[in-house]
Structure formats: structure tokens, C-alpha cells
Design an enzyme around this catalytic site. Structure first.
Site, PDB file in Angstrom:
ATOM      1  N   ARG A  32     -18.296   9.587  14.219  1.00  0.00           N
ATOM      2  CA  ARG A  32     -16.851   9.641  13.960  1.00  0.00           C
ATOM      3  C   ARG A  32     -16.134   8.443  14.582  1.00  0.00           C
ATOM      4  O   ARG A  32     -15.089   8.021  14.124  1.00  0.00           O
ATOM      5  CB  ARG A  32     -16.253  10.955  14.451  1.00  0.00           C
ATOM      6  CG  ARG A  32     -14.734  11.010  14.385  1.00  0.00           C
ATOM      7  CD  ARG A  32     -14.157  12.423  14.327  1.00  0.00           C
ATOM      8  NE  ARG A  32     -14.866  13.384  15.141  1.00  0.00           N
ATOM      9  CZ  ARG A  32     -14.710  13.548  16.464  1.00  0.00           C
ATOM     10  NH1 ARG A  32     -13.861  12.812  17.140  1.00  0.00           N
ATOM     11  NH2 ARG A  32     -15.425  14.452  17.111  1.00  0.00           N
TER      12      ARG A  32
ATOM     13  N   TYR B  66       4.365   1.121  -1.656  1.00  0.00           N
ATOM     14  CA  TYR B  66       3.492   1.983  -2.483  1.00  0.00           C
ATOM     15  C   TYR B  66       4.019   3.426  -2.457  1.00  0.00           C
ATOM     16  O   TYR B  66       4.519   3.891  -1.424  1.00  0.00           O
ATOM     17  CB  TYR B  66       2.091   1.879  -1.869  1.00  0.00           C
ATOM     18  CG  TYR B  66       1.059   2.796  -2.433  1.00  0.00           C
ATOM     19  CD1 TYR B  66       0.605   2.639  -3.736  1.00  0.00           C
ATOM     20  CD2 TYR B  66       0.512   3.813  -1.650  1.00  0.00           C
ATOM     21  CE1 TYR B  66      -0.367   3.482  -4.249  1.00  0.00           C
ATOM     22  CE2 TYR B  66      -0.465   4.653  -2.154  1.00  0.00           C
ATOM     23  CZ  TYR B  66      -0.895   4.484  -3.458  1.00  0.00           C
ATOM     24  OH  TYR B  66      -1.855   5.316  -3.952  1.00  0.00           O
TER      25      TYR B  66
ATOM     26  N   ASP C 139       1.294  -4.650   5.128  1.00  0.00           N
ATOM     27  CA  ASP C 139       0.306  -4.126   4.187  1.00  0.00           C
ATOM     28  C   ASP C 139      -0.071  -5.286   3.265  1.00  0.00           C
ATOM     29  O   ASP C 139       0.719  -5.703   2.417  1.00  0.00           O
ATOM     30  CB  ASP C 139       0.890  -2.938   3.402  1.00  0.00           C
ATOM     31  CG  ASP C 139      -0.125  -2.319   2.432  1.00  0.00           C
ATOM     32  OD1 ASP C 139      -1.068  -3.017   2.021  1.00  0.00           O
ATOM     33  OD2 ASP C 139       0.047  -1.136   2.073  1.00  0.00           O
TER      34      ASP C 139
ATOM     35  N   LYS D  67      -9.038  -1.500  -2.849  1.00  0.00           N
ATOM     36  CA  LYS D  67      -8.595  -2.417  -3.903  1.00  0.00           C
ATOM     37  C   LYS D  67      -9.433  -3.703  -3.882  1.00  0.00           C
ATOM     38  O   LYS D  67     -10.625  -3.647  -4.084  1.00  0.00           O
ATOM     39  CB  LYS D  67      -7.099  -2.683  -3.733  1.00  0.00           C
ATOM     40  CG  LYS D  67      -6.263  -1.419  -3.468  1.00  0.00           C
ATOM     41  CD  LYS D  67      -6.141  -0.478  -4.659  1.00  0.00           C
ATOM     42  CE  LYS D  67      -5.557   0.882  -4.302  1.00  0.00           C
ATOM     43  NZ  LYS D  67      -4.271   0.869  -3.628  1.00  0.00           N
TER      44      LYS D  67
HETATM   45  C1  LIG Z   1      -3.467   1.928  -2.904  1.00  0.00           C
HETATM   46  C2  LIG Z   1      -2.549   1.450  -1.875  1.00  0.00           C
HETATM   47  C3  LIG Z   1      -2.424   2.121  -0.652  1.00  0.00           C
HETATM   48  C4  LIG Z   1      -3.165   3.408  -0.369  1.00  0.00           C
HETATM   49  O1  LIG Z   1      -4.537   3.187  -0.304  1.00  0.00           O
HETATM   50  P1  LIG Z   1      -5.673   4.302  -0.594  1.00  0.00           P
HETATM   51  O2  LIG Z   1      -6.929   3.571  -0.318  1.00  0.00           O
HETATM   52  O3  LIG Z   1      -5.521   4.744  -2.013  1.00  0.00           O
HETATM   53  O4  LIG Z   1      -5.429   5.413   0.369  1.00  0.00           O
HETATM   54  C5  LIG Z   1      -1.596   1.564   0.303  1.00  0.00           C
HETATM   55  N1  LIG Z   1      -0.904   0.441   0.070  1.00  0.00           N
HETATM   56  C6  LIG Z   1      -0.992  -0.223  -1.100  1.00  0.00           C
HETATM   57  C7  LIG Z   1      -0.201  -1.472  -1.297  1.00  0.00           C
HETATM   58  C8  LIG Z   1      -1.811   0.256  -2.114  1.00  0.00           C
HETATM   59  O5  LIG Z   1      -1.889  -0.400  -3.278  1.00  0.00           O
END
Ligand SMILES: *Cc1c(COP(=O)(O)O)cnc(C)c1O
Length: 398
Positions: free
Chosen positions: A61, A114, A187, A212
Site C-alpha cells: 500500500r 475538469y 494539473d 491520459k
Molecule cells: C481525467 C482528468 C482528471 C481525472 O483523472 P482520472 O485518472 O480519470 O481520475 C483530472 N484532471 C484532468 C485535467 C483530467 O483530464
């Protein structure tokens, strides 16, 4: 890497080698350590390990050798001391934020984030006693500075933002944050470190939905938070251990492989998207196109300054009404309709009906998402095939 050295390697070399000692593992591809526990060599060793006095592996973990390889690689390309991989982008954001907050504290955030982040900030965090303050006009630095109080513990910006493609001024926001002795959290999911390195621009903490572009081919849900050794160590010893948002070693392995081709992919994503955006701009059935790479984007000059390419996320607004936008989505033959981004395949979504359905029409408009907006995540296919598919779908508009 074969040998530890003090050499300054370039971005791509880090993406391919960092974190993996090929001689130690006796493999040229990183191995997957699919194990939840690790033997402690002595009682003394275990005691030190559990007091965080030595580096080692404690329990699945908290740590894992494959996860650590990914974390080292990501930290190297995001120019931070350390990184901590998580089960998803949302768990990375949740942990990174709450770690800096005590009950009653606030933080300032761009309102262009997001949809999941928006819900985390408007629903979950307030229930825990934290107070996110949304900045309605995040391109104006004064609208941030006038909201800062002593309760504000950090600034948060998603740039470029998903899906509205707002580009935040990282140097200006980091200056404001540092004048107030608080960190700036970015982010960086949409740009990826291949196109934008927030720390080089003044940011302190970087977050990714590694789901992504870092992974690159839609194979795993994963996230990561990167920052100073103090910050990451403190999360690791407390919230990461207490909450348990750890990543699967298999997903870290997929990320290690994905990162090897990151900058090649980001270049083609950017080239394809610019070509498709330019095609759409001239299309008679298209009302408007939003892409940081186009000169009519409100923050185009800023994007040119702080990014090396404009990535694969783009949106456009069709002429006509809701039905027309639906027709376009349903007429794609190659382009896939799904709520995702940052992968080899070209994807389209209709945010009003999918990712941003949780918001009201008015809330959506306020953050720049009209009902006929289609969001594209442009992939790595041949551009001619993408344009042909788009042409066919747009011909369905009355
Ligand atoms: C998809 C996304 C998230 C969330 O990510 P997950 O891996 O789906 O939890 C956060 N910020 C941005 C800009 C995103 O495109």
C-alpha cells in the site's frame, strides 16, 4: 540506466531510462514486482524502515519497486524531487489538496477545471470542512489576488483546462502564490511534461491524471503527484499510507512503457490537432473552434510562451442546435464517441451530455461549455482520414 551518474540527461533519455537499473534487474524492460510484501533483512532493518530512516520497501500500500521506477521517471521529467503514484487522477488531486488543508482552510482555484475536479471541490471537500474559492475570471491575476486571505493554503490551476482549454499564466500565478508564501499546484494532464514543465515556470506541485497522455493508449486508470521531497515524504508518511490510494504495479509498468514515447506522441498529437483545427475553422457548418494553437485563442500568446506544442485537446461549436451536435457525434465512422482524452485514437465527446452533465446549463455556460460544443481528443491517425471523417459528419448538419 546502467550506471548512476551525475550526467545531465535530456528529456527523452529520462523518459526511456530513469528509474530502471537494467543491470540490477537483469532486464532491459522494467519488471513488474507483483507482490504486496517484501522481506525485511533483520529486526533492526525493519525498525529503521518503519521509522522512515532508511529507504526500502515496507508494504504494497505504501511502496513497490515497479511503482518507484515510474515515480522516479516522472519526477525527473517534471523537475521535482519526488513523485507519488496513485490509483487515479482524482485520488492524486484529492490527496494533494487535503494534505495542505486543516478544517476551515481555503484555497483558490480557477473555475475552469475538469468536471470531476469541480465536483470534488464543490461537493466532497466542503463536506470535510475545506473551502475552495473559485476564481471566475482566472486569466485576470487581480481576480486571484483580491480573494487571497490568510486561510488560503495554495493556488490551484489546470492548464490547459479540460474541456474549455483555458490557459493559466503559470509564472504570474506562482509569483502571486510565493508573495503569499503558499504553493502553486498545477494539473498538467492535458499538456504533459513533454509540452509544459510547470516547475520550470515557477509551480511547486504538479498533478497528473496519468490515465491520459502519460500512459498514452487508454490502458490504465492512474495518477501522480510530484513536488518537493518534504511535501511528498510527508504525504507518503501520512495521508498516502492512511487513505490507501496506491497504484497497481501493473499500471506503473504500463506507464513506464508509455512514457518511453511521450514526446514523439505529443508532437504528433499537436501536429494533427492543429491541422484539424485549421480545417474546422474554415468549415461553413462550424460556429467556432477553440484550440490554444490558433491565433484567435484568448491565451494563444501565453500558450506559445509556456508550452512547446498545444497538445491534442480541442473543441468546436457546431452551427444549429443540440440535435445537430448530436447528429455529428452519431455520424463519425472512425472517430470514437467517448468521454476520455489523451490516447492514440481520436475521440469526441459532447460535454453537455457526458462529462459535464452534472452541472446545470447555466453553470456550464459560465465555464464556457455551450450545449453544441464537441470536444475532440485528437489521436495519432493519418490526418487525411480524420478530416474525411469530420467532413462526412459535418455534412449531416442541416
Ligand atoms: C481525467 C482528468 C482528471 C481525472 O483523472 P482520472 O485518472 O480519470 O481520475 C483530472 N484532471 C484532468 C485535467 C483530467 O483530464
Amino acid at each position: 540506466m546502467k550506471k548512476k551518474s551525475d550526467k545531465k540527461y535530456g528529456f527523452d533519455t529520462h523518459c526511456i531510462h530513469t528509474g530502471h537499473d537494467v543491470l540490477k534487474t537483469q532486464t532491459i524492460t522494467p519488471p513488474i514486482y507483483q507482490s504486496v510484501a517484501y522481506p525485511y533483512e533483520s529486526a533492526e532493518y525493519a525498525a529503521k524502515l518503519f521509522r522512515y530512516e532508511i529507504e526500502g520497501f515496507m508494504y504494497g500500500r505504501m511502496d513497490n519497486p515497479t511503482n518507484k521506477m515510474f515515480e522516479e521517471r516522472l519526477a525527473a521529467v517534471e523537475l521535482t524531487d519526488k513523485a507519488l503514484a496513485t490509483s487515479s487522477g482524482m485520488s492524486a488531486i484529492f490527496m494533494a489538496c487535503i494534505h495542505l488543508l486543516e478544517k476551515g482552510d481555503s484555497f483558490l482555484t480557477s473555475n475552469k477545471v475538469y468536471g470531476g475536479t469541480n465536483k470534488l471541490f464543490t461537493d466532497t471537500l466542503p463536506r470535510l470542512g475545506f473551502n475552495p474559492i473559485f476564481i471566475e475570471n482566472p486569466s485576470n491575476i487581480e481576480s486571484w489576488s483580491e480573494k487571497i486571505t490568510k486561510d488560503a493554503k495554495f493556488l490551484y490551476v489546470e492548464t490547459p483546462s479540460n474541456p474549455n482549454l483555458f490557459v493559466g499564466d503559470i509564472p504570474a500565478l506562482s509569483k502571486l502564490a510565493h508573495e503569499n508564501e503558499i504553493p502553486l499546484m498545477v494539473d498538467n494532464t492535458v499538456a504533459s511534461p513533454a509540452l509544459q514543465q510547470p516547475v520550470a515556470l515557477g509551480a511547486d506541485i504538479v498533478i497528473h491524471s496519468a490515465t491520459k497522455y502519460l500512459s498514452g493508449n487508454s490502458s490504465s486508470i492512474s495518477g501522480v503527484v510530484a513536488g518537493s521531497a518534504d511535501y511528498i515524504d510527508d504525504i507518503y508518511e501520512r495521508d498516502y499510507r492512511n487513505i490507501g490510494p496506491s497504484i497497481s504495479p501493473f499500471n506503473s509498468w504500463l506507464l513506464l512503457l508509455g512514457m518511453e514515447t511521450l514526446s514523439l506522441r505529443m508532437k504528433k498529437h499537436s501536429d494533427n490537432t492543429l491541422a484539424l483545427a485549421e480545417y474546422l475553422e474554415d468549415h461553413p457548418k462550424v460556429e467556432s473552434v477553440l484550440y490554444p494553437g490558433l491565433s484567435n485563442h484568448p491565451q494563444h500568446e501565453l500558450a506559445k510562451k509556456q508550452m512547446k506544442g498545444f497538445s491534442g485537446l480541442m473543441s468546436f461549436v457546431t452551427k444549429g442546435g443540440l440535435e445537430d451536435a448530436k447528429n455529428v457525434i452519431d455520424s463519425f465512422e472512425l472517430i470514437i464517441h467517448t468521454g476520455h482524452l489523451g490516447t492514440t485514437k481520436t475521440l469526441a465527446t459532447h460535454p453537455a451530455f457526458t462529462t459535464h452533465q452534472q452541472l446545470t446549463s447555466e453553470e456550464r455556460l459560465a465555464i464556457g461549455i455551450p450545449n453544441t460544443m464537441i470536444r475532440m481528443s485528437v489521436g495519432l491517425e493519418d490526418i487525411d482520414d480524420l478530416i474525411e471523417d469530420m467532413d462526412h459528419a459535418l455534412s449531416k448538419i442541416r
